[in-house]
Design a protein around this motif. Structure first.
Motif, short mmCIF file in Angstrom:
data_model
loop_
_atom_site.label_atom_id
_atom_site.label_comp_id
_atom_site.label_asym_id
_atom_site.label_seq_id
_atom_site.Cartn_x
_atom_site.Cartn_y
_atom_site.Cartn_z
N ALA A 1 1.19 -0.68 -0.28
CA ALA A 1 -0.47 -0.14 -0.06
C ALA A 1 0.46 1.19 0.06
O ALA A 1 1.91 1.15 0.64
N GLY A 2 0.69 2.16 -0.35
CA GLY A 2 1.32 3.15 -0.83
C GLY A 2 0.94 4.80 -0.34
O GLY A 2 -0.41 4.69 0.63
N SER A 3 1.78 5.54 -0.04
CA SER A 3 2.07 7.01 1.19
C SER A 3 1.82 7.95 0.21
O SER A 3 2.37 8.10 -0.64
N ILE A 4 1.63 8.98 1.32
CA ILE A 4 1.82 10.70 0.44
C ILE A 4 2.27 11.11 1.79
O ILE A 4 1.10 11.05 3.02
N VAL A 5 3.02 11.71 2.02
CA VAL A 5 3.57 12.35 2.86
C VAL A 5 3.67 13.60 1.73
O VAL A 5 4.67 14.17 1.08
N LEU A 6 3.17 15.25 2.23
CA LEU A 6 3.40 16.15 1.62
C LEU A 6 3.36 17.14 2.56
O LEU A 6 2.23 17.55 3.74
N GLU A 7 3.51 18.56 1.90
CA GLU A 7 4.24 19.97 2.92
C GLU A 7 3.74 21.01 1.91
O GLU A 7 4.24 20.82 0.93
N THR A 8 2.35 21.71 2.28
CA THR A 8 2.08 22.83 1.67
C THR A 8 2.00 24.35 2.22
O THR A 8 1.78 24.10 3.49
N LYS A 9 2.60 25.38 1.79
CA LYS A 9 2.76 26.82 2.59
C LYS A 9 2.41 28.16 1.66
O LYS A 9 3.45 27.98 0.33
N HIS A 10 1.15 28.48 1.60
CA HIS A 10 0.87 29.62 0.45
C HIS A 10 0.62 28.86 -0.57
O HIS A 10 1.02 30.04 -1.44
N GLY A 11 0.58 28.03 -0.91
CA GLY A 11 0.11 27.65 -1.86
C GLY A 11 -1.54 28.09 -2.78
O GLY A 11 -2.06 28.21 -1.94
N ASP A 12 -1.79 26.98 -4.08
CA ASP A 12 -3.35 26.98 -4.23
C ASP A 12 -3.86 25.66 -3.55
O ASP A 12 -4.56 25.38 -4.07
N GLY A 13 -2.83 25.38 -2.82
CA GLY A 13 -3.55 23.86 -1.87
C GLY A 13 -3.25 22.51 -2.68
O GLY A 13 -2.29 22.55 -3.45
N ILE A 14 -3.73 21.26 -1.68
CA ILE A 14 -3.64 20.59 -2.25
C ILE A 14 -4.69 19.22 -2.67
O ILE A 14 -6.01 20.01 -2.29
N ASN A 15 -4.79 18.89 -4.28
CA ASN A 15 -6.59 17.94 -4.13
C ASN A 15 -5.96 16.88 -4.66
O ASN A 15 -4.86 16.32 -4.58
N LEU A 16 -6.01 16.02 -3.40
CA LEU A 16 -6.21 14.43 -3.23
C LEU A 16 -7.56 13.81 -4.29
O LEU A 16 -8.13 14.13 -4.08
N GLU A 17 -7.46 13.49 -5.68
CA GLU A 17 -8.40 12.82 -6.21
C GLU A 17 -8.77 11.43 -6.18
O GLU A 17 -7.81 10.72 -6.46
N LYS A 18 -9.98 11.31 -5.94
CA LYS A 18 -9.68 9.47 -5.84
C LYS A 18 -9.05 8.30 -5.93
O LYS A 18 -8.60 8.11 -5.96
N VAL A 19 -8.46 8.61 -4.08
CA VAL A 19 -7.59 7.82 -3.36
C VAL A 19 -7.79 6.61 -3.22
O VAL A 19 -8.96 6.33 -2.83
N SER A 20 -7.15 5.57 -3.15
CA SER A 20 -7.84 4.30 -4.17
C SER A 20 -7.61 3.65 -2.04
O SER A 20 -7.30 4.13 -1.40
N ARG A 21 -9.03 2.62 -2.09
CA ARG A 21 -9.17 2.26 -1.07
C ARG A 21 -7.87 1.27 -0.83
O ARG A 21 -8.23 0.72 0.73
N GLU A 22 -7.03 1.45 -1.74
CA GLU A 22 -5.80 0.21 -1.12
C GLU A 22 -4.43 1.15 -0.67
O GLU A 22 -3.18 0.89 -0.54
#
Length: 104
Positions: A1-22
């Motif tokens: 199973a995969g991992s996502i680690v993100l950090e954002t500052k003063h940006g347009d934001g983060i959009n995670l679409e349709k994250v898999s159930r796995e």
């Protein structure tokens, strides 16, 4: 199973679409940004949301919060999506930003 680690500052934001159930783990830290997470139906996960000067909009089937703590300008939500014994984790911390968490 995969991992996502993100950090954002003063940006347009983060959009995670349709994250898999796995998926295995989503860990996001944001400042002055909106964070949108859209989970696939059938996903299960432990949920941890920590906001300062922001709001959480959680929508969809299977979202349960065991603990909601709101004090002044901060709020903490912990719970689960689907099953309380889920092995996956969604953890989001934000300062001066909103979180939208949806399941569909």
């Amino acid at each position: 199973a995969g991992s996502i680690v993100l950090e954002t500052k003063h940006g347009d934001g983060i959009n995670l679409e349709k994250v898999s159930r796995e998926f295995g783990k989503i860990d996001i830290e944001g400042q002055f940004s909106t964070i949108n997470i859209n989970m696939e139906n059938g996903a299960t996960a432990l949920l941890e949301f920590d906001l300062q000067f922001g709001n959480l909009k959680a929508r969809g089937e299977g979202i349960n919060f065991n603990s909601v703590i709101k004090e002044n300008s901060s709020s903490e939500y912990s719970g689960y999506l689907g099953r309380a014994d889920a092995s996956s984790l969604v953890k989001v911390s934000t300062r001066y930003g909103n979180i939208r968490f949806e399941v569909n």
